[in-house]
Write a protein that holds these residues in place. Sequence first.
Motif, PDB file in Angstrom:
ATOM      1  N   LEU A   1      15.979   4.859  11.387  1.00  0.00           N
ATOM      2  CA  LEU A   1      14.601   4.768  11.325  1.00  0.00           C
ATOM      3  C   LEU A   1      14.127   5.363  10.235  1.00  0.00           C
ATOM      4  O   LEU A   1      13.076   5.251   9.499  1.00  0.00           O
ATOM      5  N   ALA A   2      14.875   6.816   9.868  1.00  0.00           N
ATOM      6  CA  ALA A   2      14.291   7.423   8.851  1.00  0.00           C
ATOM      7  C   ALA A   2      14.375   6.930   7.552  1.00  0.00           C
ATOM      8  O   ALA A   2      13.546   7.227   6.573  1.00  0.00           O
ATOM      9  N   ALA A   3      15.256   6.069   7.356  1.00  0.00           N
ATOM     10  CA  ALA A   3      15.476   5.287   6.026  1.00  0.00           C
ATOM     11  C   ALA A   3      14.640   3.957   6.095  1.00  0.00           C
ATOM     12  O   ALA A   3      14.583   3.206   5.065  1.00  0.00           O
ATOM     13  N   ASN A   4      14.052   3.352   7.056  1.00  0.00           N
ATOM     14  CA  ASN A   4      13.444   2.213   7.371  1.00  0.00           C
ATOM     15  C   ASN A   4      12.068   2.201   6.284  1.00  0.00           C
ATOM     16  O   ASN A   4      11.247   2.937   6.704  1.00  0.00           O
ATOM     17  N   ILE A   5      12.046   1.582   5.290  1.00  0.00           N
ATOM     18  CA  ILE A   5      10.735   1.357   4.505  1.00  0.00           C
ATOM     19  C   ILE A   5       9.496   0.870   5.145  1.00  0.00           C
ATOM     20  O   ILE A   5       8.596   1.210   4.666  1.00  0.00           O
ATOM     21  N   ALA A   6       9.712   0.252   6.206  1.00  0.00           N
ATOM     22  CA  ALA A   6       8.404  -0.260   6.907  1.00  0.00           C
ATOM     23  C   ALA A   6       7.946   0.862   7.929  1.00  0.00           C
ATOM     24  O   ALA A   6       7.021   0.649   8.774  1.00  0.00           O
ATOM     25  N   LEU A   7       8.612   1.956   8.084  1.00  0.00           N
ATOM     26  CA  LEU A   7       8.287   3.046   9.234  1.00  0.00           C
ATOM     27  C   LEU A   7       6.709   3.592   8.809  1.00  0.00           C
ATOM     28  O   LEU A   7       6.608   4.196   7.522  1.00  0.00           O
ATOM     29  N   PRO A   8       5.598   3.361   9.403  1.00  0.00           N
ATOM     30  CA  PRO A   8       4.634   3.826   9.196  1.00  0.00           C
ATOM     31  C   PRO A   8       4.465   5.468   8.889  1.00  0.00           C
ATOM     32  O   PRO A   8       5.346   6.296   9.570  1.00  0.00           O
ATOM     33  N   SER A   9       3.425   5.946   8.314  1.00  0.00           N
ATOM     34  CA  SER A   9       3.621   7.428   7.759  1.00  0.00           C
ATOM     35  C   SER A   9       3.478   8.131   9.191  1.00  0.00           C
ATOM     36  O   SER A   9       3.732   9.108   9.232  1.00  0.00           O
ATOM     37  N   GLU A  10       2.501   7.781  10.087  1.00  0.00           N
ATOM     38  CA  GLU A  10       2.511   8.299  11.492  1.00  0.00           C
ATOM     39  C   GLU A  10       3.741   8.748  12.265  1.00  0.00           C
ATOM     40  O   GLU A  10       4.008   9.664  12.708  1.00  0.00           O
ATOM     41  N   LEU A  11       4.669   7.744  12.135  1.00  0.00           N
ATOM     42  CA  LEU A  11       5.726   7.817  12.668  1.00  0.00           C
ATOM     43  C   LEU A  11       6.822   8.634  11.939  1.00  0.00           C
ATOM     44  O   LEU A  11       7.708   9.445  12.419  1.00  0.00           O
ATOM     45  N   VAL A  12       6.837   8.601  10.726  1.00  0.00           N
ATOM     46  CA  VAL A  12       7.423   9.716   9.659  1.00  0.00           C
ATOM     47  C   VAL A  12       7.119  11.069  10.106  1.00  0.00           C
ATOM     48  O   VAL A  12       7.945  11.851  10.304  1.00  0.00           O
ATOM     49  N   GLY A  13       5.787  11.064  10.381  1.00  0.00           N
ATOM     50  CA  GLY A  13       5.332  12.830  10.908  1.00  0.00           C
ATOM     51  C   GLY A  13       5.950  13.109  12.202  1.00  0.00           C
ATOM     52  O   GLY A  13       6.667  14.176  12.331  1.00  0.00           O
ATOM     53  N   ARG A  14       6.072  12.183  13.103  1.00  0.00           N
ATOM     54  CA  ARG A  14       6.754  12.292  14.422  1.00  0.00           C
ATOM     55  C   ARG A  14       8.176  12.460  14.419  1.00  0.00           C
ATOM     56  O   ARG A  14       8.861  13.474  14.973  1.00  0.00           O
ATOM     57  N   LEU A  15       8.911  11.705  13.328  1.00  0.00           N
ATOM     58  CA  LEU A  15      10.153  12.017  13.078  1.00  0.00           C
ATOM     59  C   LEU A  15      10.564  13.139  12.783  1.00  0.00           C
ATOM     60  O   LEU A  15      11.661  13.781  12.896  1.00  0.00           O
ATOM     61  N   ILE A  16       9.620  13.858  11.750  1.00  0.00           N
ATOM     62  CA  ILE A  16       9.826  15.043  11.345  1.00  0.00           C
ATOM     63  C   ILE A  16      10.140  16.148  12.151  1.00  0.00           C
ATOM     64  O   ILE A  16      10.807  17.320  12.066  1.00  0.00           O
ATOM     65  N   THR A  17       9.055  16.250  13.273  1.00  0.00           N
ATOM     66  CA  THR A  17       9.087  17.000  14.281  1.00  0.00           C
ATOM     67  C   THR A  17      10.254  17.335  15.132  1.00  0.00           C
ATOM     68  O   THR A  17      10.463  18.328  15.797  1.00  0.00           O
ATOM     69  N   VAL A  18      11.154  16.177  14.921  1.00  0.00           N
ATOM     70  CA  VAL A  18      12.522  16.338  15.947  1.00  0.00           C
ATOM     71  C   VAL A  18      13.785  16.289  14.970  1.00  0.00           C
ATOM     72  O   VAL A  18      14.778  15.926  15.287  1.00  0.00           O
ATOM     73  N   ALA A  19      13.420  16.305  13.662  1.00  0.00           N
ATOM     74  CA  ALA A  19      14.739  15.880  12.813  1.00  0.00           C
ATOM     75  C   ALA A  19      15.509  16.908  12.748  1.00  0.00           C
ATOM     76  O   ALA A  19      15.255  18.444  12.933  1.00  0.00           O
ATOM     77  N   ASP A  20      16.912  16.631  12.899  1.00  0.00           N
ATOM     78  CA  ASP A  20      18.075  17.479  12.494  1.00  0.00           C
ATOM     79  C   ASP A  20      18.533  17.255  10.967  1.00  0.00           C
ATOM     80  O   ASP A  20      17.836  16.605  10.308  1.00  0.00           O
ATOM     81  N   ALA A  21      19.538  18.067  10.559  1.00  0.00           N
ATOM     82  CA  ALA A  21      20.049  17.821   9.122  1.00  0.00           C
ATOM     83  C   ALA A  21      20.254  16.316   8.911  1.00  0.00           C
ATOM     84  O   ALA A  21      19.857  16.000   7.599  1.00  0.00           O
ATOM     85  N   ASP A  22      20.885  15.545   9.599  1.00  0.00           N
ATOM     86  CA  ASP A  22      21.094  14.363   9.222  1.00  0.00           C
ATOM     87  C   ASP A  22      19.799  13.324   9.101  1.00  0.00           C
ATOM     88  O   ASP A  22      19.840  12.768   8.018  1.00  0.00           O
ATOM     89  N   ILE A  23      18.984  13.440   9.966  1.00  0.00           N
ATOM     90  CA  ILE A  23      17.678  12.593  10.013  1.00  0.00           C
ATOM     91  C   ILE A  23      16.960  13.223   8.574  1.00  0.00           C
ATOM     92  O   ILE A  23      16.397  12.538   8.039  1.00  0.00           O
ATOM     93  N   ALA A  24      16.956  14.617   8.566  1.00  0.00           N
ATOM     94  CA  ALA A  24      16.164  15.326   7.350  1.00  0.00           C
ATOM     95  C   ALA A  24      16.578  14.568   5.911  1.00  0.00           C
ATOM     96  O   ALA A  24      15.766  14.353   5.098  1.00  0.00           O
ATOM     97  N   ALA A  25      17.948  14.324   5.666  1.00  0.00           N
ATOM     98  CA  ALA A  25      18.593  13.753   4.750  1.00  0.00           C
ATOM     99  C   ALA A  25      17.848  12.548   4.524  1.00  0.00           C
ATOM    100  O   ALA A  25      17.981  12.172   3.101  1.00  0.00           O
ATOM    101  N   GLU A  26      17.858  11.636   5.323  1.00  0.00           N
ATOM    102  CA  GLU A  26      17.314  10.272   5.141  1.00  0.00           C
ATOM    103  C   GLU A  26      15.667  10.462   4.964  1.00  0.00           C
ATOM    104  O   GLU A  26      15.446   9.639   3.940  1.00  0.00           O
ATOM    105  N   LEU A  27      15.097  11.250   5.391  1.00  0.00           N
ATOM    106  CA  LEU A  27      13.533  11.596   5.272  1.00  0.00           C
ATOM    107  C   LEU A  27      13.251  11.855   3.866  1.00  0.00           C
ATOM    108  O   LEU A  27      12.240  11.466   3.445  1.00  0.00           O
ATOM    109  N   ALA A  28      14.278  12.901   3.281  1.00  0.00           N
ATOM    110  CA  ALA A  28      14.137  13.470   2.180  1.00  0.00           C
ATOM    111  C   ALA A  28      14.118  12.681   0.985  1.00  0.00           C
ATOM    112  O   ALA A  28      13.408  12.607   0.080  1.00  0.00           O
ATOM    113  N   GLY A  29      14.764  11.257   1.165  1.00  0.00           N
ATOM    114  CA  GLY A  29      15.120  10.253   0.207  1.00  0.00           C
ATOM    115  C   GLY A  29      13.794   9.282   0.299  1.00  0.00           C
ATOM    116  O   GLY A  29      13.979   8.249  -0.686  1.00  0.00           O
ATOM    117  N   ARG A  30      12.779   9.359   1.114  1.00  0.00           N
ATOM    118  CA  ARG A  30      11.762   8.290   1.317  1.00  0.00           C
ATOM    119  C   ARG A  30      11.018   8.317   0.028  1.00  0.00           C
ATOM    120  O   ARG A  30      10.318   9.602  -0.538  1.00  0.00           O
TER     121      ARG A  30
END
Length: 503
Positions: free
Chosen positions: A8-37
Motif C-alpha cells: 500500500l505504501a508504494a501504491n500510486i493511487a493511495l490518497p494523501s489522507e491514507l498516506v498520512g495514516r500509514l505514516i503513523t503506523v510505519a515501521d522501517a520497511d513501510i517507511a522505505a516505501e513511503l519515502a520513495g513516493r
Amino acid sequence: MNHVLCGLAANIALPSELVGRLITVADADIAAELAGRADLSHAQAVALVSRVEESAVQLVYEGRLTAADIDPVAQPHAALALLDERAGSPEWARLFAVDPVLERREKLAACIGLPSAVVETLAADSDVRVVAELALWTTPEVAARLAGHPHAEVRRAVAANEATPPAVLAALITGEGLPPARRCLVCDREETPFVHDPHCPRLDCDLLPGSSCDGSHESTVHHMQQAALRNPATPTEAVVGFADHPSMLLRWALAARPDLPAGVSRRLAVDPTPGVRADLAGNPAIDDALIRALADDRGHDVQRSLAHNPNVPLDVLTRLAGATKIGATLLPRIATASPAEVEELAQSPNAAARMLLAQRRDLPSEIRDTLATDPDAKVVRSIAAHPGLSEAQLRAMVDRHGVRVIAKVAANPDATPALLEDLTRHEPSVQRMFREVARHRNATASALLACLADKQARPLAAGHPALPPPVIVELLTDANWKVVEAAAANPSLPLAVMSDLVP
C-alpha cells in the motif's frame, strides 16, 4: 514485515489522507516505501522522520528534507547525507570533522565542496582511513599534496582520484620526485616481512587476502599502480612500460586504456592471459589490423569482447556472429551502422548478421518488414519486439515459428489485447511469455487471469491495473509475499479496501 502495508505504501493511487495514516503506523520497511513516493509532501516527510528516524537519509536523497529539518547532533546520518548533497550547513562539516565516531569523519571526507579548514582537518586526521577517503574525492590541489603522504594507503587513493593532476599520477607510478612511503596497512599491524594468509581464521581481520609487506609496502604499491593504470588522467607515457610487467593484473588494467599506442597494443595482443586479450579486443583504440588478428583468437571472451568493439568492421562482426555467443543485445557497431550498411546487413546470407541487425529498434519499415518474414527463427525472434509491426505480422510469426518466438511477440509494445489473450492459450505454452503478457500495458483481464497460473508471472499480474478488483482483493491473502505486495500496490485496488487495510 507487513507485506500488505508495504505494498500500500508504494501504491500510486493511495490518497494523501491514507498516506498520512500509514505514516503513523510505519515501521522501517513501510517507511522505505513511503519515502520513495513522488507525491509525499514536505510535512509528511517530516512526520515520517519523527516516526521512523532511519528514513531521514533516504528522504534527504529523495530531496524531501532540507537543512532546517535536521538536527545534526540527533540525526548525524541525515546531516551527513545533506552535506553529501552539498545542501548542509558549513557548521555541520566543522562539527563532523572532529567527531569521535570514525565512520562519520570518513563519510564527511567523501563529500565534495567542503570548507578549506575542514579539508585541512581531515587531511591531518589520525586515522588513515579518513585521509584516504579524502584523497579519493578531493580537489587537484589537495590530491597533489596528499600524493606525498607517508602512508601508502593514502597514495593508493590519490592514484584512483580522476582529479589528481597527470604529473602527480605519473610520479606515483614511477616514484620519482616523491619521498618513499613509510607505512601501509600491513606493517601498521604486523611485523614485517608478512604475507596475509588468504584463509586467515581471524574474525576481526580486515586485511585483503594476500596482502604483504617486506618493508616496501609491495601489495599496496601494486594496488596503487592498478588504480593509476585505470585512471584516465594518468599520462600515456607513464603507463606504456607496464605492457611487459610480470603482474598479470597490471597488464590487464593497461589493456582497457583508450590511449594505447599501437606498439603497446600489439604486445598485449599476444599476452598469455586471455582476459588481457579480451579487454584489449573491446578497446576502441586498437587498429583494423589488430582487430582482424584478434578475430581468430579463441581465448575465453576474446571474440565476444571484439564483437562489442564499436570500431569492428562489419565483415569481421559477421564472422564473429557465427563463431561466438553474443546474445540478444544491440552491439555498438550495429547501432551506428549507416543506411547503406543496414541494407547490406539485411540482405546478408548469414542469418547471424541479420539477427544482429534485427536488434535495432529504429529500422526503416521496409527493412523491419523484410526481417519479420525471415525464414530463420533467430532473426524473427530478434525483430519480434520491434515497434510498428501489425497484429497480422505478429500472428504470422507465431504461426511460422511457434514457441521459438512467442515470448518476444508478447513483448512487442504494439501487441493487441486480442493477440495477448490468444498467446496465453497457445499450446505448448512458454513460461517467459506469461511474464511478458503480465507486464504488458495492453494485457486484458482474461490474459492476466491466465498469467496468475504461472508462478513467476503471478506477482507481475497481481500488480497490473487491468486485473479485476475482486481478484486483486483475493490476492491480498496469497501465500507468496511478492504477490501480496504487488496486489496491495495495484492502483486498481478499491479505495474502500485501501481504507480498511490502513489501521
